[in-house]
Design a protein around this motif. Structure first.
Motif, PDB file in Angstrom:
ATOM      1  N   GLY A 133      10.031  -4.810   0.278  1.00  9.36           N
ATOM      2  CA  GLY A 133       8.784  -4.095   0.059  1.00  9.36           C
ATOM      3  C   GLY A 133       7.663  -4.576   0.960  1.00  9.36           C
ATOM      4  N   ARG A 134       7.662  -5.875   1.283  1.00  7.98           N
ATOM      5  CA  ARG A 134       6.626  -6.424   2.158  1.00  7.98           C
ATOM      6  C   ARG A 134       6.900  -6.105   3.621  1.00  7.98           C
ATOM      7  NH1 ARG A 134       7.142 -10.992  -1.376  1.00  7.98           N
ATOM      8  NH2 ARG A 134       8.522 -12.005   0.125  1.00  7.98           N
ATOM      9  N   ALA A 135       8.163  -6.245   4.023  1.00  8.16           N
ATOM     10  CA  ALA A 135       8.497  -6.141   5.443  1.00  8.16           C
ATOM     11  C   ALA A 135       8.841  -4.723   5.887  1.00  8.16           C
ATOM     12  CB  ALA A 135       9.671  -7.074   5.760  1.00  8.16           C
ATOM     13  N   LYS A 136       9.312  -3.905   4.945  1.00  5.36           N
ATOM     14  CA  LYS A 136       9.824  -2.584   5.329  1.00  5.36           C
ATOM     15  C   LYS A 136       8.982  -1.452   4.749  1.00  5.36           C
ATOM     16  CE  LYS A 136      13.457  -4.336   7.464  1.00  5.36           C
ATOM     17  NZ  LYS A 136      13.700  -4.157   8.927  1.00  5.36           N
ATOM     18  N   LYS A 137       9.304  -1.041   3.526  1.00  6.63           N
ATOM     19  CA  LYS A 137       8.661   0.131   2.935  1.00  6.63           C
ATOM     20  C   LYS A 137       8.290  -0.117   1.478  1.00  6.63           C
ATOM     21  CE  LYS A 137      11.282   3.274   5.930  1.00  6.63           C
ATOM     22  NZ  LYS A 137      12.333   4.321   5.972  1.00  6.63           N
ATOM     23  N   TYR A 138       7.239   0.538   1.070  1.00  5.87           N
ATOM     24  CA  TYR A 138       6.726   0.420  -0.298  1.00  5.87           C
ATOM     25  C   TYR A 138       7.759   0.898  -1.316  1.00  5.87           C
ATOM     26  CZ  TYR A 138       3.884   1.683  -4.389  1.00  5.87           C
ATOM     27  OH  TYR A 138       3.383   1.825  -5.648  1.00  5.87           O
ATOM     28  N   ALA A 197       0.839  -1.204   0.000  1.00  4.72           N
ATOM     29  CA  ALA A 197       0.000   0.000   0.000  1.00  4.72           C
ATOM     30  C   ALA A 197       0.862   1.237   0.000  1.00  4.72           C
ATOM     31  CB  ALA A 197      -0.886  -0.001   1.236  1.00  4.72           C
ATOM     32  N   PRO A 198       0.607   2.181  -0.911  1.00  2.00           N
ATOM     33  CA  PRO A 198       1.408   3.403  -0.974  1.00  2.00           C
ATOM     34  C   PRO A 198       1.179   4.285   0.239  1.00  2.00           C
ATOM     35  CG  PRO A 198      -0.455   3.547  -2.464  1.00  2.00           C
ATOM     36  CD  PRO A 198      -0.436   2.146  -1.942  1.00  2.00           C
ATOM     37  N   GLN A 199       2.067   5.237   0.434  1.00  2.00           N
ATOM     38  CA  GLN A 199       1.933   6.164   1.536  1.00  2.00           C
ATOM     39  C   GLN A 199       0.744   7.081   1.326  1.00  2.00           C
ATOM     40  OE1 GLN A 199       5.681   8.093   1.187  1.00  2.00           O
ATOM     41  NE2 GLN A 199       6.709   6.675   2.522  1.00  2.00           N
ATOM     42  N   GLU A 200       0.378   7.779   2.377  1.00  2.00           N
ATOM     43  CA  GLU A 200      -0.715   8.728   2.272  1.00  2.00           C
ATOM     44  C   GLU A 200      -0.361   9.805   1.265  1.00  2.00           C
ATOM     45  OE1 GLU A 200      -1.584  10.265   6.077  1.00  2.00           O
ATOM     46  OE2 GLU A 200      -2.131   8.326   6.952  1.00  2.00           O
ATOM     47  N   GLU A 201      -1.402  10.337   0.641  1.00  2.00           N
ATOM     48  CA  GLU A 201      -1.204  11.360  -0.379  1.00  2.00           C
ATOM     49  C   GLU A 201      -0.425  12.536   0.203  1.00  2.00           C
ATOM     50  OE1 GLU A 201      -3.881  14.098  -3.394  1.00  2.00           O
ATOM     51  OE2 GLU A 201      -4.758  12.371  -2.385  1.00  2.00           O
ATOM     52  N   GLY A 202       0.503  13.023  -0.577  1.00  2.00           N
ATOM     53  CA  GLY A 202       1.311  14.160  -0.144  1.00  2.00           C
ATOM     54  C   GLY A 202       2.650  13.752   0.420  1.00  2.00           C
ATOM     55  N   THR A 203       2.839  12.441   0.706  1.00  2.00           N
ATOM     56  CA  THR A 203       4.112  11.959   1.213  1.00  2.00           C
ATOM     57  C   THR A 203       5.000  11.552   0.049  1.00  2.00           C
ATOM     58  OG1 THR A 203       2.986  11.120   3.162  1.00  2.00           O
ATOM     59  CG2 THR A 203       5.207  10.298   2.748  1.00  2.00           C
ATOM     60  N   ALA A 204       6.226  12.040   0.025  1.00  2.00           N
ATOM     61  CA  ALA A 204       7.128  11.757  -1.092  1.00  2.00           C
ATOM     62  C   ALA A 204       7.696  10.351  -0.964  1.00  2.00           C
ATOM     63  CB  ALA A 204       8.258  12.779  -1.125  1.00  2.00           C
ATOM     64  N   PHE A 205       7.923   9.715  -2.107  1.00  2.00           N
ATOM     65  CA  PHE A 205       8.521   8.391  -2.118  1.00  2.00           C
ATOM     66  C   PHE A 205      10.040   8.469  -2.119  1.00  2.00           C
ATOM     67  CE2 PHE A 205       4.430   7.406  -4.322  1.00  2.00           C
ATOM     68  CZ  PHE A 205       3.939   6.554  -3.361  1.00  2.00           C
ATOM     69  N   PHE A 206      10.588   9.622  -2.425  1.00  2.00           N
ATOM     70  CA  PHE A 206      11.998   9.668  -2.806  1.00  2.00           C
ATOM     71  C   PHE A 206      12.891  10.431  -1.834  1.00  2.00           C
ATOM     72  CE2 PHE A 206      10.576   7.844  -6.566  1.00  2.00           C
ATOM     73  CZ  PHE A 206       9.592   8.597  -7.162  1.00  2.00           C
ATOM     74  N   ASP A 207      12.375  10.843  -0.679  1.00  2.00           N
ATOM     75  CA  ASP A 207      13.223  11.690   0.154  1.00  2.00           C
ATOM     76  C   ASP A 207      13.447  11.120   1.549  1.00  2.00           C
ATOM     77  OD1 ASP A 207      10.745  12.001   1.237  1.00  2.00           O
ATOM     78  OD2 ASP A 207      10.677  14.186   1.098  1.00  2.00           O
ATOM     79  N   ASP A 208      13.170   9.825   1.744  1.00  2.00           N
ATOM     80  CA  ASP A 208      13.359   9.253   3.078  1.00  2.00           C
ATOM     81  C   ASP A 208      14.438   8.180   3.111  1.00  2.00           C
ATOM     82  OD1 ASP A 208      12.128   7.206   1.746  1.00  2.00           O
ATOM     83  OD2 ASP A 208      10.535   6.889   3.226  1.00  2.00           O
TER      84      ASP A 208
END
Length: 286
Positions: A56-61, A11-22
């Protein structure tokens, strides 16, 4: 343990959260290198892909191509048997490893993965090395249009047998036109464009589905800098901000090329419906 649910796991993060800066992409690299089965993973594209999925399953999308679309394109590779395949938008290398392995098995010579973000490109290179695909895969860092032009000018890229488009959506059409103008796309070339349903890419679909007569008429109009208001409103606003900062190819392409194009319905790893547009160049009208 509850049954695996891909809709929740990816499941992707909530809208407005960047995928590329964490830092999740670099974190993925540490995850793979420190994996308890790293020695088994080395040299095995399938095991590297499994490790990426595990993260992707255990940590982050992660925004990877997923099993459904992956099967569509690997089947296409087996059919086309490309000597040279180009991928526009590599991200962390999942599609690069999956498709690069398929190209090698089909007897291909080179798989180019174009990625503008140097950190992501470094992740791709490392994972490609672990997978044992460095003899087939070459990662090219920089904007897609400039990279295409540079490889063409150097003589390294002379023809594209199969191209997978999965990068900045307005650049699908502009980069295709550049490849047409350079003569990289000719009769027999095949295109596979991802995300043409979600988020959607009306300008690209219009272009590859148009007749030569329609494209010739359109080519007489002024070329906009990589932006088209026909994108969905939310995406159009994002693209408009980016286009103010960057320049994209303004090539008019080769409107005389004849395409046969069709949509293959597919799903995102989240379970959301999407589609891959498969386009074949069947000739040129003179």
């Amino acid at each position: 343990m509850p049954p695996f649910d891909p809709r929740k796991a990816y499941a992707p993060q909530e809208e407005g959260t960047a995928f590329f800066d964490d830092g999740r992409e670099i974190e993925l690299l540490h995850f793979v290198y420190s994996h308890p089965n790293i020695e088994k993973i080395r040299g095995s594209p399938n095991d590297v892909l499994a490790a990426i999925d595990e993260y992707g399953r255990a940590k982050k999308y992660l925004m990877n191509v997923g099993e459904d679309k992956g099967q569509i394109v690997t089947s296409l590779i087996a059919d086309v048997k490309p000597k040279v395949m180009v991928e526009l938008g590599g991200y962390v290398g999942y599609s690069c490893i999956l498709f690069g392995d398929a190209v090698r098995k089909a007897g291909g010579q080179r798989y180019y993965s174009f990625e503008r973000n140097p950190e992501f490109a470094a992740v791709i290179m490392s994972l490609v090395d672990i997978a044992g695909l460095s003899d087939t895969v070459k990662v090219v860092v920089g904007s897609s249009d400039a990279s295409i032009q540079r490889l063409f000018d150097s003589g390294d890229l002379k023809h594209i047998d199969l191209m997978f488009l999965d990068h900045y959506k307005p650049a699908y059409t502009t980069d295709l036109k550049l490849c047409e103008e350079l003569g990289l796309i000719t009769k027999g070339s095949v295109l596979a464009a991802d995300n043409v349903v979600k988020p959607g890419n009306p300008p690209y679909l219009e272009y590859v589905r148009s007749s030569t007569k329609e494209k010739i008429a359109k080519a007489k109009e002024p070329v906009k800098n990589g932006f088209d208001e026909r994108f969905p409103e939310k995406n159009a606003k994002q693209y408009a901000k980016r286009v103010d900062q960057e320049k994209y190819s303004t090539s008019k392409g080769n409107p005389y090329l004849v395409y046969k194009s069709k949509l293959i319905e597919s799903f995102e790893p989240t379970g959301e419906p999407d589609g891959v547009e498969i386009t074949r160049c069947v000739g040129e009208e003179m």
